[in-house]
Design a protein around this motif. Structure first.
Motif, mmCIF file in Angstrom:
data_model
loop_
_atom_site.group_PDB
_atom_site.id
_atom_site.type_symbol
_atom_site.label_atom_id
_atom_site.label_comp_id
_atom_site.label_asym_id
_atom_site.label_seq_id
_atom_site.Cartn_x
_atom_site.Cartn_y
_atom_site.Cartn_z
ATOM 1 N N THR A 132 42.850 55.424 47.473
ATOM 2 C CA THR A 132 42.447 55.153 46.036
ATOM 3 C C THR A 132 43.799 54.605 45.413
ATOM 4 O OG1 THR A 132 43.118 57.245 45.047
ATOM 5 C CG2 THR A 132 40.915 57.094 45.850
ATOM 6 N N PRO A 133 43.843 54.131 44.348
ATOM 7 C CA PRO A 133 45.166 53.644 43.697
ATOM 8 C C PRO A 133 46.225 54.889 43.506
ATOM 9 C CG PRO A 133 43.328 52.459 42.537
ATOM 10 C CD PRO A 133 42.784 53.555 43.695
ATOM 11 N N SER A 134 45.692 56.138 43.493
ATOM 12 C CA SER A 134 46.635 57.226 43.273
ATOM 13 C C SER A 134 47.381 57.701 44.840
ATOM 14 C CB SER A 134 45.922 58.383 43.020
ATOM 15 O OG SER A 134 45.264 58.758 44.002
ATOM 16 N N ASP A 135 46.977 56.686 45.797
ATOM 17 C CA ASP A 135 47.728 57.068 47.226
ATOM 18 C C ASP A 135 48.747 56.076 47.445
ATOM 19 O OD1 ASP A 135 45.871 59.152 47.902
ATOM 20 O OD2 ASP A 135 44.368 57.501 47.988
ATOM 21 N N ARG A 136 49.774 56.686 47.612
ATOM 22 C CA ARG A 136 51.078 55.814 48.204
ATOM 23 C C ARG A 136 50.800 54.569 49.102
ATOM 24 N NH1 ARG A 136 56.641 56.538 48.129
ATOM 25 N NH2 ARG A 136 56.036 58.810 47.400
ATOM 26 N N GLU A 137 49.571 54.585 50.035
ATOM 27 C CA GLU A 137 49.349 53.501 50.840
ATOM 28 C C GLU A 137 48.595 52.396 50.364
ATOM 29 O OE1 GLU A 137 49.688 57.694 52.698
ATOM 30 O OE2 GLU A 137 48.653 56.620 51.246
ATOM 31 N N TYR A 138 48.070 52.546 49.108
ATOM 32 C CA TYR A 138 47.019 51.721 48.569
ATOM 33 C C TYR A 138 47.914 50.345 48.296
ATOM 34 C CZ TYR A 138 43.451 49.618 45.583
ATOM 35 O OH TYR A 138 42.469 49.002 45.020
ATOM 36 N N PRO A 139 47.583 49.052 48.473
ATOM 37 C CA PRO A 139 48.237 48.048 48.650
ATOM 38 C C PRO A 139 48.840 47.727 47.232
ATOM 39 C CG PRO A 139 46.430 47.788 50.236
ATOM 40 C CD PRO A 139 46.319 49.016 49.285
ATOM 41 N N GLN A 140 50.117 47.571 46.985
ATOM 42 C CA GLN A 140 50.626 47.275 45.585
ATOM 43 C C GLN A 140 50.001 45.684 45.187
ATOM 44 O OE1 GLN A 140 52.382 48.994 43.513
ATOM 45 N NE2 GLN A 140 52.187 47.374 42.042
ATOM 46 N N LEU A 141 49.978 44.921 46.002
ATOM 47 C CA LEU A 141 49.466 43.516 45.932
ATOM 48 C C LEU A 141 47.957 43.627 45.234
ATOM 49 C CD1 LEU A 141 50.764 40.979 48.482
ATOM 50 C CD2 LEU A 141 51.221 40.911 46.011
ATOM 51 N N LEU A 142 47.275 44.333 45.951
ATOM 52 C CA LEU A 142 45.862 44.532 45.462
ATOM 53 C C LEU A 142 45.551 45.038 43.977
ATOM 54 C CD1 LEU A 142 42.930 44.032 46.425
ATOM 55 C CD2 LEU A 142 42.861 46.307 47.712
ATOM 56 N N TRP A 143 46.596 46.189 43.996
ATOM 57 C CA TRP A 143 46.396 46.840 42.598
ATOM 58 C C TRP A 143 46.830 45.872 41.492
ATOM 59 C CZ3 TRP A 143 44.610 50.481 39.982
ATOM 60 C CH2 TRP A 143 45.149 50.770 38.694
ATOM 61 N N GLU A 144 47.430 44.807 41.798
ATOM 62 C CA GLU A 144 47.809 43.980 40.516
ATOM 63 C C GLU A 144 46.821 43.078 39.997
ATOM 64 O OE1 GLU A 144 51.415 41.880 41.834
ATOM 65 O OE2 GLU A 144 52.449 43.525 41.935
ATOM 66 N N ILE A 145 45.675 42.866 40.961
ATOM 67 C CA ILE A 145 44.561 42.017 40.404
ATOM 68 C C ILE A 145 43.898 42.513 39.163
ATOM 69 C CG2 ILE A 145 44.635 40.836 42.730
ATOM 70 C CD1 ILE A 145 41.879 42.063 43.156
ATOM 71 N N PRO A 146 42.907 41.838 38.600
ATOM 72 C CA PRO A 146 42.381 42.477 37.386
ATOM 73 C C PRO A 146 41.015 43.525 37.991
ATOM 74 C CG PRO A 146 42.451 40.321 37.064
ATOM 75 C CD PRO A 146 43.123 40.465 38.372
ATOM 76 N N ASP A 147 40.720 43.235 38.999
ATOM 77 C CA ASP A 147 39.620 44.212 39.390
ATOM 78 C C ASP A 147 39.816 44.841 40.726
ATOM 79 O OD1 ASP A 147 39.606 41.510 40.821
ATOM 80 O OD2 ASP A 147 37.506 41.197 40.527
ATOM 81 N N PRO A 148 40.831 45.446 40.860
ATOM 82 C CA PRO A 148 41.062 46.086 42.356
ATOM 83 C C PRO A 148 40.049 47.062 42.693
ATOM 84 C CG PRO A 148 42.529 47.025 40.627
ATOM 85 C CD PRO A 148 41.660 45.816 40.083
ATOM 86 N N PRO A 149 39.823 47.250 44.116
ATOM 87 C CA PRO A 149 38.670 48.152 44.379
ATOM 88 C C PRO A 149 39.056 50.020 44.180
ATOM 89 C CG PRO A 149 39.491 47.136 46.382
ATOM 90 C CD PRO A 149 40.209 46.394 45.185
ATOM 91 N N PRO A 150 38.553 50.457 43.364
ATOM 92 C CA PRO A 150 38.971 51.928 43.220
ATOM 93 C C PRO A 150 38.657 52.655 44.519
ATOM 94 C CG PRO A 150 36.705 51.754 42.296
ATOM 95 C CD PRO A 150 36.891 50.158 42.590
ATOM 96 N N ILE A 151 37.774 52.449 45.324
ATOM 97 C CA ILE A 151 37.981 52.932 46.738
ATOM 98 C C ILE A 151 38.070 51.709 47.836
ATOM 99 C CG2 ILE A 151 36.826 54.344 48.527
ATOM 100 C CD1 ILE A 151 37.303 55.717 45.622
#
Length: 369
Positions: A86-105
């Protein structure tokens, strides 16, 4: 993106289960409340202030909150789906988080769990690839993978499959983003390719294990391919193609788009010519592409030493928030510093001019000194 306690994962999961709460709205909730657990406890009036939440959605939220206990939900979900971020995990890709609709899981399976996000390239194209498209896909991917780029595609027939295979043949890193659960593969003819990717690469999906193929999943999958990638290459695409959706999304996310030119008489490539007419950059050869990609910030280039104590207070604060390590996004910096985004952007420009940071596509920033 904050690095939240593991219990925060439970709330990301709980919110993702609520009907009417999609990936865009989930990110808005996080940005408004600073954590998904805080959003879970928010008052009705506070929730109604979020764009996209009306009376019907609020009713669905309240119903879910009465039926779901997030930590219990997480325990059950982890038993069925051991590997997910999830975005709370360090491993979640930073690039993916930056888009307007990143997958929560984001579910994953395989042996590649870390990669250099500065060197991610999506390779997409038609399922009905011509010999020309396949040949150039193999040439370009072989060169890119040999130069340390991670190749991302969707494991579909045609260009996708050629890209994954060419990457694996030279021992490169590849990610396959699926429109099924990560324990399923599609098309069936790619069983062997799927198994090879699991051995040395990674399969990703926003759908839980057991999810079968569904045509409506694949356009949504394309945004993840674009979101994970610093650069998108479209090798061949007819005028109506999922590859074009990926390219348009990459452009909207502020990422670079390249495409392979071809003849006007080749229907499988008419979409590429349309992309060139809309500002995509042309792929003119292997060396030319590598040189073009090399014009992006190079972290191996020496930079002058700057004493942070000599900088104005706001510049010091922002540099400290960025820290040393992988590039971080604008959202992260604003969240960490509590400084308005306009002021942060102005200060980031000043820091770039003095060589204190490098700026990457997708509004990502890395400290150099």
């Amino acid at each position: 993106m904050n690095l939240s306690p593991n219990s925060e994962r439970a709330y990301w999961l709980a919110w993702s289960q609520i009907q009417g709460i999609g990936s865009v709205l989930t990110k808005r909730l996080y940005q408004s409340f600073g954590s998904m657990s805080e959003a879970w406890q928010a008052s009705a009036s506070a929730l109604l202030e979020i764009e996209g939440i009306g009376g019907q959605t609020l009713e669905a939220i309240r119903q879910a909150q009465g039926e779901v206990e997030p930590l219990s939900l997480l325990a059950v979900h982890e038993h069925r789906n051991l590997n997910f971020w999830t975005p709370s995990d360090r491993e979640y890709p930073q690039l993916l988080w930056e888009i307007p609709d990143p997958p929560p899981i984001l579910y994953y399976q395989g042996h590649l769990t870390t990669w250099n996000e500065r060197n991610t390239i999506a390779i997409v194209g038609t399922r009905s690839a011509t010999p020309y498209g396949k040949r150039w896909t193999k040439k370009l991917v072989s060169a890119l993978a040999s130069h340390g780029f991670t190749i991302i595609s969707g494991m579909a027939e045609g260009i996708d499959g050629e890209a994954h295979r060419a990457c694996l043949e030279v021992g490169g890193q590849t990610l396959a983003v699926m429109g099924t659960g990560v324990d399923r593969f599609y098309p069936p003819k790619h069983k062997s390719l799927y198994e090879q990717i699991l051995t040395s690469g990674l399969v990703l999906s926003e759908y839980p294990q057991g999810t079968p193929p569904d045509k409506k999943h694949f356009p949504a999958r394309n945004r993840i391919i674009a979101g994970l990638s610093r650069v998108t290459l479209v090798m061949e695409a007819p005028e109506r193609s999922g590859a074009l959706i990926t390219a348009y999304q990459a452009n909207e996310y502020g990422r670079d788009v390249y495409t392979l030119p071809n003849s006007l008489e080749v229907n499988e490539a008419r979409g590429c010519l349309n992309l060139l007419g809309k500002g995509a950059q042309a792929i003119l050869g292997v060396d030319e592409l590598l040189e073009a990609l090399g014009t992006l910030p190079n972290l191996d280039t020496p930079t002058p030493t700057i004493a942070i104590t000599d900088l104005p207070p706001m510049q010091q604060t922002i540099l400290q928030a960025i820290g040393f390590g992988d590039p971080v996004g604008l959202d992260w910096i604003v969240e960490q510093t509590k400084i308005p985004s306009g002021e942060v952007l102005g200060t980031l420009t000043q820091l770039e001019l003095i060589g204190a940071i490098a700026i990457y596509p997708g509004m990502r920033y890395q400290r150099l000194t």
